[in-house]
Scaffold this motif. Structure first.
Motif, mmCIF file in Angstrom:
data_model
loop_
_atom_site.group_PDB
_atom_site.id
_atom_site.type_symbol
_atom_site.label_atom_id
_atom_site.label_comp_id
_atom_site.label_asym_id
_atom_site.label_seq_id
_atom_site.Cartn_x
_atom_site.Cartn_y
_atom_site.Cartn_z
ATOM 1 N N SER A 1 -16.944 -56.470 -41.250
ATOM 2 C CA SER A 1 -16.066 -56.529 -40.087
ATOM 3 C C SER A 1 -16.897 -56.804 -38.844
ATOM 4 C CB SER A 1 -15.302 -55.215 -39.938
ATOM 5 O OG SER A 1 -14.453 -55.247 -38.806
ATOM 6 N N GLN A 2 -16.234 -57.267 -37.786
ATOM 7 C CA GLN A 2 -16.926 -57.478 -36.514
ATOM 8 C C GLN A 2 -17.410 -56.139 -35.980
ATOM 9 O OE1 GLN A 2 -14.914 -59.964 -33.635
ATOM 10 N NE2 GLN A 2 -15.772 -58.819 -31.942
ATOM 11 N N CYS A 3 -18.646 -56.117 -35.508
ATOM 12 C CA CYS A 3 -19.228 -54.873 -35.017
ATOM 13 C C CYS A 3 -18.493 -54.382 -33.773
ATOM 14 C CB CYS A 3 -20.704 -55.073 -34.682
ATOM 15 S SG CYS A 3 -21.721 -55.501 -36.115
ATOM 16 N N PRO A 4 -18.342 -53.074 -33.627
ATOM 17 C CA PRO A 4 -17.708 -52.536 -32.420
ATOM 18 C C PRO A 4 -18.591 -52.747 -31.209
ATOM 19 C CG PRO A 4 -18.590 -50.758 -33.759
ATOM 20 C CD PRO A 4 -18.740 -52.006 -34.569
ATOM 21 N N GLY A 5 -17.989 -52.905 -30.039
ATOM 22 C CA GLY A 5 -18.767 -53.113 -28.825
ATOM 23 C C GLY A 5 -19.443 -51.849 -28.353
ATOM 24 N N GLU B 1 -15.694 -45.096 -36.815
ATOM 25 C CA GLU B 1 -14.671 -45.730 -35.987
ATOM 26 C C GLU B 1 -13.292 -45.461 -36.583
ATOM 27 O OE1 GLU B 1 -14.557 -47.641 -33.172
ATOM 28 O OE2 GLU B 1 -16.654 -47.161 -32.812
ATOM 29 N N PRO B 2 -12.351 -44.897 -35.796
ATOM 30 C CA PRO B 2 -10.969 -44.746 -36.271
ATOM 31 C C PRO B 2 -10.233 -46.078 -36.189
ATOM 32 C CG PRO B 2 -11.160 -43.897 -34.051
ATOM 33 C CD PRO B 2 -12.548 -44.321 -34.447
ATOM 34 N N VAL B 3 -9.448 -46.388 -37.209
ATOM 35 C CA VAL B 3 -8.707 -47.647 -37.262
ATOM 36 C C VAL B 3 -7.255 -47.342 -37.623
ATOM 37 C CG1 VAL B 3 -8.510 -49.909 -38.357
ATOM 38 C CG2 VAL B 3 -10.772 -48.902 -37.978
ATOM 39 N N ARG B 4 -6.326 -47.833 -36.809
ATOM 40 C CA ARG B 4 -4.903 -47.653 -37.088
ATOM 41 C C ARG B 4 -4.427 -48.749 -38.040
ATOM 42 N NH1 ARG B 4 -2.562 -43.031 -36.200
ATOM 43 N NH2 ARG B 4 -0.562 -43.990 -35.662
ATOM 44 N N VAL B 5 -3.837 -48.356 -39.147
ATOM 45 C CA VAL B 5 -3.371 -49.324 -40.144
ATOM 46 C C VAL B 5 -1.965 -48.949 -40.591
ATOM 47 C CG1 VAL B 5 -5.685 -49.856 -40.966
ATOM 48 C CG2 VAL B 5 -4.384 -48.017 -42.047
ATOM 49 N N LEU C 1 -23.304 -69.471 -20.024
ATOM 50 C CA LEU C 1 -21.873 -69.251 -20.116
ATOM 51 C C LEU C 1 -21.312 -69.789 -21.421
ATOM 52 C CD1 LEU C 1 -20.735 -70.171 -16.492
ATOM 53 C CD2 LEU C 1 -20.787 -67.902 -17.516
ATOM 54 N N ALA C 2 -21.867 -70.897 -21.904
ATOM 55 C CA ALA C 2 -21.335 -71.509 -23.113
ATOM 56 C C ALA C 2 -21.756 -70.778 -24.369
ATOM 57 C CB ALA C 2 -21.791 -72.973 -23.202
ATOM 58 N N ALA C 3 -22.931 -70.120 -24.366
ATOM 59 C CA ALA C 3 -23.437 -69.470 -25.574
ATOM 60 C C ALA C 3 -22.639 -68.215 -25.869
ATOM 61 C CB ALA C 3 -24.911 -69.113 -25.380
ATOM 62 N N PRO C 4 -22.171 -68.027 -27.114
ATOM 63 C CA PRO C 4 -21.428 -66.816 -27.444
ATOM 64 C C PRO C 4 -22.334 -65.612 -27.439
ATOM 65 C CG PRO C 4 -21.842 -68.115 -29.414
ATOM 66 C CD PRO C 4 -22.318 -68.933 -28.239
ATOM 67 N N SER C 5 -21.790 -64.480 -26.996
ATOM 68 C CA SER C 5 -22.583 -63.256 -26.970
ATOM 69 C C SER C 5 -22.748 -62.714 -28.374
ATOM 70 C CB SER C 5 -21.901 -62.206 -26.092
ATOM 71 O OG SER C 5 -20.675 -61.839 -26.660
ATOM 72 N N SER C 6 -23.815 -61.948 -28.578
ATOM 73 C CA SER C 6 -24.105 -61.405 -29.898
ATOM 74 C C SER C 6 -23.032 -60.440 -30.350
ATOM 75 C CB SER C 6 -25.475 -60.709 -29.885
ATOM 76 O OG SER C 6 -25.484 -59.667 -28.925
ATOM 77 N N SER C 7 -22.386 -59.725 -29.385
ATOM 78 C CA SER C 7 -21.357 -58.759 -29.754
ATOM 79 C C SER C 7 -20.117 -59.444 -30.308
ATOM 80 C CB SER C 7 -20.973 -57.901 -28.545
ATOM 81 O OG SER C 7 -20.436 -58.715 -27.524
ATOM 82 N N GLN C 8 -19.904 -60.753 -29.945
ATOM 83 C CA GLN C 8 -18.739 -61.466 -30.431
ATOM 84 C C GLN C 8 -18.966 -62.001 -31.839
ATOM 85 O OE1 GLN C 8 -18.350 -64.312 -27.271
ATOM 86 N NE2 GLN C 8 -16.707 -63.168 -26.316
ATOM 87 N N THR C 9 -20.193 -62.237 -32.228
ATOM 88 C CA THR C 9 -20.468 -62.888 -33.493
ATOM 89 C C THR C 9 -21.096 -61.950 -34.508
ATOM 90 O OG1 THR C 9 -22.625 -63.643 -32.650
ATOM 91 C CG2 THR C 9 -20.747 -65.105 -32.356
ATOM 92 N N TRP D 1 -13.660 -45.321 -40.722
ATOM 93 C CA TRP D 1 -14.655 -46.183 -41.373
ATOM 94 C C TRP D 1 -16.014 -45.937 -40.737
ATOM 95 C CZ3 TRP D 1 -13.585 -49.778 -45.302
ATOM 96 C CH2 TRP D 1 -12.229 -49.944 -45.616
ATOM 97 N N ILE D 2 -17.064 -46.078 -41.538
ATOM 98 C CA ILE D 2 -18.437 -45.964 -41.038
ATOM 99 C C ILE D 2 -19.033 -47.362 -40.932
ATOM 100 C CG2 ILE D 2 -20.741 -45.024 -41.436
ATOM 101 C CD1 ILE D 2 -19.460 -42.732 -42.959
#
Length: 228
Positions: free
Chosen positions: A218-222, A103-107, A63-71, A190-191
């Motif tokens: 950037s952080q990878c998409p889930g 990935e589409p990104v709203r800016v 539970l304490a270890a961060p998931s790879s998708s978050q980092t 963005w690719i």
């Protein structure tokens, strides 16, 4: 009298023997049985507590270890204003051996400072105020629709200082002018390259041939599916 002497002697011997036996029985439980047993139980309890406290607890660790998708961090390439252009760019990257995901990104773009008079209660009242402003040589127009319908726009400024200067000037002239920051919201494409993939020389060559694009992190998409 001799029998009295022998009687007393036998009585004394019996008393002495009983006293020695009782003294031996009284000391034996304290030195050979009870004390070592108590020490043994205490040592066993301390050993068990130490082992329990040192045992790993997989549930809490997980539970304490961060998931790879978050980092996980991804190299991103772009942007493109059109999804078709982004798809063509992905095909080029695929030909160079690089997988990617669009990935589409709203800016928000084109941030400006809008100087305006708040909406009037009617179109007629807005037209009267517009005529007054234009008679003073103030460039202005009526907002026709949306949340600010019947407001009067006095202009858009990239400089906050310029917008504030006009607001102050108009307020000194008796007009309740306001300044509001606005922006145009657009979708960019963005690719994303897979984690730990920086593109290397292949990506460098791609960027030379596509000077409108850049690279960033950037952080990878889930739940990403990387297409090779």
């Amino acid at each position: 009298m001799r029998w009295v002497f022998y009687t007393l002697l036998v009585a004394n011997l019996v008393y002495l023997g009983w006293h020695l036996t009782a003294d031996r029985l009284e000391r034996t439980p304290l030195t050979s049985s009870s004390q070592p047993a108590a020490k043994g139980a205490e040592a066993g309890s301390a050993s068990s507590l130490a082992l329990l406290s040192e045992q790993p607890q997989p549930g809490k660790a997980a539970l304490a270890a961060p998931s790879s998708s978050q980092t996980a961090s991804c190299t991103v390439v772009g942007p493109w204003s059109d999804s078709d252009e982004a798809r063509r760019a992905r095909i080029q990257l695929r030909a160079a051996g690089l997988a990617g995901r669009i990935e589409p990104v709203r800016v928000e773009k084109d941030r400006l400072n809008w100087v305006y008079l708040p909406p009037f209660e009617s179109r007629q009242r807005a037209l009267e105020a517009l005529n007054e402003l234009q008679a003073l040589g103030v460039d202005s127009f009526i907002v026709k629709e949306g949340d600010y319908a019947n407001a009067i726009s006095l202009g858009y400024f990239s400089s906050a200082e310029s917008a504030e200067g006009l607001r102050t000037k108009m307020r000194n002239a008796g007009y309740p002018v306001f300044v509001r920051e606005t922006a145009r919201e657009v979708t960019e494409y963005w690719i994303y390259l897979p984690p730990l993939e920086d593109g290397g020389a292949a990506l460098a060559d791609f960027l030379v041939g596509n000077p409108q694009a850049g690279r960033s992190q950037s952080q990878c998409p889930g739940n990403a599916r990387w297409e090779g």
